[in-house]
Design a protein around this motif. Structure first.
Motif, mmCIF file in Angstrom:
data_model
loop_
_atom_site.group_PDB
_atom_site.id
_atom_site.type_symbol
_atom_site.label_atom_id
_atom_site.label_comp_id
_atom_site.label_asym_id
_atom_site.label_seq_id
_atom_site.Cartn_x
_atom_site.Cartn_y
_atom_site.Cartn_z
ATOM 1 N N THR A 1 0.901 0.273 -3.798
ATOM 2 C CA THR A 1 -0.085 1.338 -4.002
ATOM 3 C C THR A 1 -1.334 1.073 -3.166
ATOM 4 O O THR A 1 -1.792 -0.065 -3.064
ATOM 5 N N VAL A 2 -1.850 2.143 -2.580
ATOM 6 C CA VAL A 2 -3.178 2.110 -1.966
ATOM 7 C C VAL A 2 -4.020 3.128 -2.716
ATOM 8 O O VAL A 2 -3.632 4.297 -2.826
ATOM 9 N N ALA A 3 -5.144 2.687 -3.262
ATOM 10 C CA ALA A 3 -5.940 3.549 -4.141
ATOM 11 C C ALA A 3 -7.414 3.464 -3.805
ATOM 12 O O ALA A 3 -7.902 2.440 -3.309
ATOM 13 N N LEU A 4 -8.124 4.541 -4.094
ATOM 14 C CA LEU A 4 -9.577 4.497 -4.036
ATOM 15 C C LEU A 4 -10.088 3.632 -5.182
ATOM 16 O O LEU A 4 -9.564 3.678 -6.294
ATOM 17 N N TYR B 1 7.363 -5.817 -6.033
ATOM 18 C CA TYR B 1 8.523 -5.779 -6.928
ATOM 19 C C TYR B 1 8.552 -7.022 -7.815
ATOM 20 O O TYR B 1 8.705 -6.917 -9.045
ATOM 21 N N GLN B 2 8.400 -8.192 -7.204
ATOM 22 C CA GLN B 2 8.424 -9.435 -7.977
ATOM 23 C C GLN B 2 7.303 -9.455 -9.006
ATOM 24 O O GLN B 2 7.493 -9.885 -10.146
ATOM 25 N N ASN B 3 6.129 -8.972 -8.623
ATOM 26 C CA ASN B 3 4.998 -8.955 -9.548
ATOM 27 C C ASN B 3 5.224 -8.002 -10.717
ATOM 28 O O ASN B 3 4.693 -8.200 -11.810
ATOM 29 N N SER B 4 6.026 -6.962 -10.477
ATOM 30 C CA SER B 4 6.284 -5.983 -11.548
ATOM 31 C C SER B 4 7.185 -6.536 -12.643
ATOM 32 O O SER B 4 7.196 -6.009 -13.762
ATOM 33 N N LEU B 5 7.920 -7.597 -12.338
ATOM 34 C CA LEU B 5 8.903 -8.109 -13.298
ATOM 35 C C LEU B 5 8.260 -8.705 -14.543
ATOM 36 O O LEU B 5 8.928 -8.893 -15.558
ATOM 37 N N GLN B 6 6.953 -9.009 -14.457
ATOM 38 C CA GLN B 6 6.268 -9.539 -15.639
ATOM 39 C C GLN B 6 5.990 -8.447 -16.672
ATOM 40 O O GLN B 6 5.571 -8.739 -17.790
ATOM 41 N N PHE C 1 -0.521 -5.432 -6.772
ATOM 42 C CA PHE C 1 0.338 -4.271 -6.583
ATOM 43 C C PHE C 1 -0.003 -3.440 -5.344
ATOM 44 O O PHE C 1 0.544 -2.356 -5.166
ATOM 45 N N GLY C 2 -0.926 -3.908 -4.524
ATOM 46 C CA GLY C 2 -1.287 -3.140 -3.334
ATOM 47 C C GLY C 2 -2.692 -3.464 -2.892
ATOM 48 O O GLY C 2 -3.162 -4.596 -3.036
ATOM 49 N N LEU C 3 -3.392 -2.450 -2.372
ATOM 50 C CA LEU C 3 -4.749 -2.641 -1.864
ATOM 51 C C LEU C 3 -5.667 -1.524 -2.358
ATOM 52 O O LEU C 3 -5.230 -0.392 -2.548
ATOM 53 N N VAL C 4 -6.933 -1.873 -2.527
ATOM 54 C CA VAL C 4 -7.964 -0.924 -2.955
ATOM 55 C C VAL C 4 -8.843 -0.587 -1.761
ATOM 56 O O VAL C 4 -9.172 -1.456 -0.946
ATOM 57 N N ALA C 5 -9.220 0.685 -1.642
ATOM 58 C CA ALA C 5 -10.014 1.150 -0.504
ATOM 59 C C ALA C 5 -11.305 1.797 -0.977
ATOM 60 O O ALA C 5 -11.390 2.309 -2.094
ATOM 61 N N LYS C 6 -12.304 1.817 -0.086
ATOM 62 C CA LYS C 6 -13.600 2.379 -0.449
ATOM 63 C C LYS C 6 -13.698 3.874 -0.171
ATOM 64 O O LYS C 6 -14.501 4.581 -0.774
#
Length: 204
Positions: free
Chosen positions: A135-138, A181-186, A152-157
């Protein structure tokens, strides 16, 4: 963010317990990505989620396509933005879909994009990650925490920064896809149930 909000209304932090939701990994799972880099926006179409920004972001990219999934009061505004920018040939507006269709679209897309001004917990970000989709999110409360804390991704300004972050991920896409994907398994419903059971027993 949700915990801090509760503390701000004078609830004793010692009485607050955080239990994360789970993800159905039999439903949301890895699959083959589309041939062309594809962005996906999915969720409720409401003003605070700013879905029309998905078209403004697409307008800043070259060679990418966009899948738009969901419905709600802001749907018409989002379609109008697509028409204004002349991007309907690069956008696929799908509306409501079944959970199975959603998981397939998420798994085939490359980047999940997110524009909400705030969320209690960015659950859709976890579902995307379970499909190997970063995911890339504001930057926003409840969104940035989920992305940064769990990788899970990167945050943008801003939108320009979002474009740069998308390019950054695509340059090393296989690594990013495996990582989220690996991080989601938790996140699993079994783990969530166990944590609730442990909490209830501690209150006896």
């Amino acid at each position: 963010y949700a915990k801090e909000s509760i503390i701000n209304v004078t609830i004793n932090k010692e009485k607050i317990f955080i239990i994360s939701p789970g993800v159905d990994h039999n439903l949301f799972k890895l699959s083959k990505k589309s041939n062309l880099p594809t962005l996906i926006y999915f969720g409720g179409f409401r003003d605070y989620k700013r879905p029309w920004l998905s078209l403004e972001l697409l307008n800043k990219t070259d060679g990418m396509r966009l899948n738009v999934i969901g419905s709600g009061p802001s749907y018409k505004k989002t379609v109008q933005k697509c028409e204004e920018l002349g991007l309907c040939n690069r956008s696929n507006f799908i509306g409501k879909v079944s959970d199975q269709q959603l998981s397939e679209m998420l798994a085939s897309s490359w980047i999940n994009i997110h524009f909400a001004q705030a969320e209690g917990f960015g659950f859709s970000i976890v579902e995307a990650a379970a499909c190997g989709t970063p995911t890339v999110a504001l930057d926003a409360p409840g969104v940035s925490e989920v992305i940064n804390e769990f990788g899970f991704g990167l945050v943008a300004k801003d939108l320009k920064d979002m474009k740069n972050k998308i390019v950054e991920i695509i340059k090393d896409y296989d690594t990013w896809s495996r990582r989220v994907y690996q991080n989601s398994l938790q996140f699993s419903w079994d783990k969530t149930a166990e944590e609730w059971d442990r909490l209830f027993k501690s209150l006896d």
